[in-house]
Design an enzyme around this catalytic site. Structure first.
Site, PDB file in Angstrom:
ATOM      1  NE  ARG A 289      -8.437   8.570  11.022  1.00  0.00           N
ATOM      2  CZ  ARG A 289      -7.445   9.101  11.797  1.00  0.00           C
ATOM      3  NH1 ARG A 289      -7.700   9.881  12.770  1.00  0.00           N
ATOM      4  NH2 ARG A 289      -6.308   8.950  11.437  1.00  0.00           N
ATOM      5  CE1 TYR A 290      -7.619  13.822   2.104  1.00  0.00           C
ATOM      6  CE2 TYR A 290      -8.498  12.198   0.545  1.00  0.00           C
ATOM      7  CZ  TYR A 290      -7.935  13.503   0.670  1.00  0.00           C
ATOM      8  OH  TYR A 290      -7.933  14.392  -0.190  1.00  0.00           O
ATOM      9  CD  GLU A 291     -13.633   5.850   0.795  1.00  0.00           C
ATOM     10  OE1 GLU A 291     -14.452   5.407   0.107  1.00  0.00           O
ATOM     11  OE2 GLU A 291     -12.715   5.165   1.163  1.00  0.00           O
TER      12      GLU A 291
ATOM     13  CG  ASP B 273      -0.913  15.751  -2.638  1.00  0.00           C
ATOM     14  OD1 ASP B 273      -1.785  16.497  -3.282  1.00  0.00           O
ATOM     15  OD2 ASP B 273      -0.363  16.443  -1.826  1.00  0.00           O
TER      16      ASP B 273
ATOM     17  CD  GLU C  45      -3.087   1.304   2.154  1.00  0.00           C
ATOM     18  OE1 GLU C  45      -3.691   2.160   2.311  1.00  0.00           O
ATOM     19  OE2 GLU C  45      -3.271   0.243   2.727  1.00  0.00           O
TER      20      GLU C  45
ATOM     21  CD  GLU D 280       1.453   8.545   4.381  1.00  0.00           C
ATOM     22  OE1 GLU D 280       2.088   9.704   4.165  1.00  0.00           O
ATOM     23  OE2 GLU D 280       0.350   8.018   3.851  1.00  0.00           O
TER      24      GLU D 280
ATOM     25  CE  LYS E  33      -2.889  26.007  -6.605  1.00  0.00           C
ATOM     26  NZ  LYS E  33      -2.058  27.041  -5.677  1.00  0.00           N
TER      27      LYS E  33
ATOM     28  CG  ASP F  59       9.008   8.815  -2.309  1.00  0.00           C
ATOM     29  OD1 ASP F  59       8.401   7.778  -3.172  1.00  0.00           O
ATOM     30  OD2 ASP F  59       9.090   9.854  -3.081  1.00  0.00           O
TER      31      ASP F  59
END
Length: 224
Positions: A205-207, A130, A56, A81, A134, A108
């Protein structure tokens, strides 16, 4: 080192820390992380074990990572992560669940990917990375032709990549780059196939924050 240097690795993530790490989580950096760190020796041992290995990339707070590990005790899962608060959260989930099949790389993911042998992974997850929305920052997105080619190299035949996002432009971007690689199949037949969470998906939680500009999109790409 400039972005024009051949050794420059463009950062594909934002902050590495936002707030002070909670004491319990901070202690796990000293007590738990060293024993499960995805260093070269540990990764080599995992790959030599004969057990399926999943990866992941960007596990956020670790909810999905820990739940998949708990649901699949016969699988070894490596989570990458660079966001230290997320690593701390994941360590707590791993500790609370007494999970022995998780390895963590607090960096990374790309150097690890580059070091993996051919056809060594069964599955890869990239969930709500992320989006760098832009246009001038799109080059920082994790999904690029080179990373898709690397996924194809390290996946076993029939292995899969699950990509999820709630940014419409990133969904289109990723789909175009996977479809441009002849090593991947996309088997979706209708809109429901990508708008409906897969049966084994674990909501994070982010979702649930809904910070993107569209409903979550789920793509499963399969290595031919």
């Amino acid at each position: 080192m400039s972005e024009d240097s051949p050794k420059f690795l463009m950062r594909s993530f934002g902050r590495v820390k936002s707030r002070k790490i909670k004491p319990q989580q901070a202690s796990l950096f000293d007590t738990l992380l060293p024993s499960i760190e995805a260093n070269p020796a540990r990764v080599a041992t995992l790959l030599a074990s004969g057990r399926p290995v999943w990866l992941e990339i960007g596990f956020g707070g670790g909810e999905h990572l820990a739940a998949q590990a708990a649901n699949h005790p016969n699988v070894d899962i490596i989570g990458c992560e660079p966001f230290l608060n997320g690593v701390g959260s994941a360590l707590r989930h791993i500790d609370d669940g007494h999970l022995g099949n998780v390895s963590i790389l607090a960096e990374d993911a790309r150097p690890l990917l580059d070091s993996l042998p051919d056809a060594s992974l069964e599955r890869i997850f990239i969930l709500f990375a992320d989006p760098w929305p832009k246009a001038r920052h799109n080059k920082r997105r994790f999904i690029q032709p080179e990373t898709v080619a690397t996924f194809a190299r390290v996946l076993k035949p029939g292995g899969s990549v699950r990509f999820a996002t709630d940014w419409a432009d990133y969904a289109d971007w990723a789909l175009q780059r996977f479809l441009a690689n002849a090593d991947f199949d996309w088997t979706a037949q209708s809109q429901a196939d990508w708008n409906t969470p897969p049966a084994d998906h674990v909501t994070t939680r982010y979702e649930t924050k809904g910070l993107g500009d569209c409903r979550p999109v789920f793509f499963d790409f399969y290595r031919k």
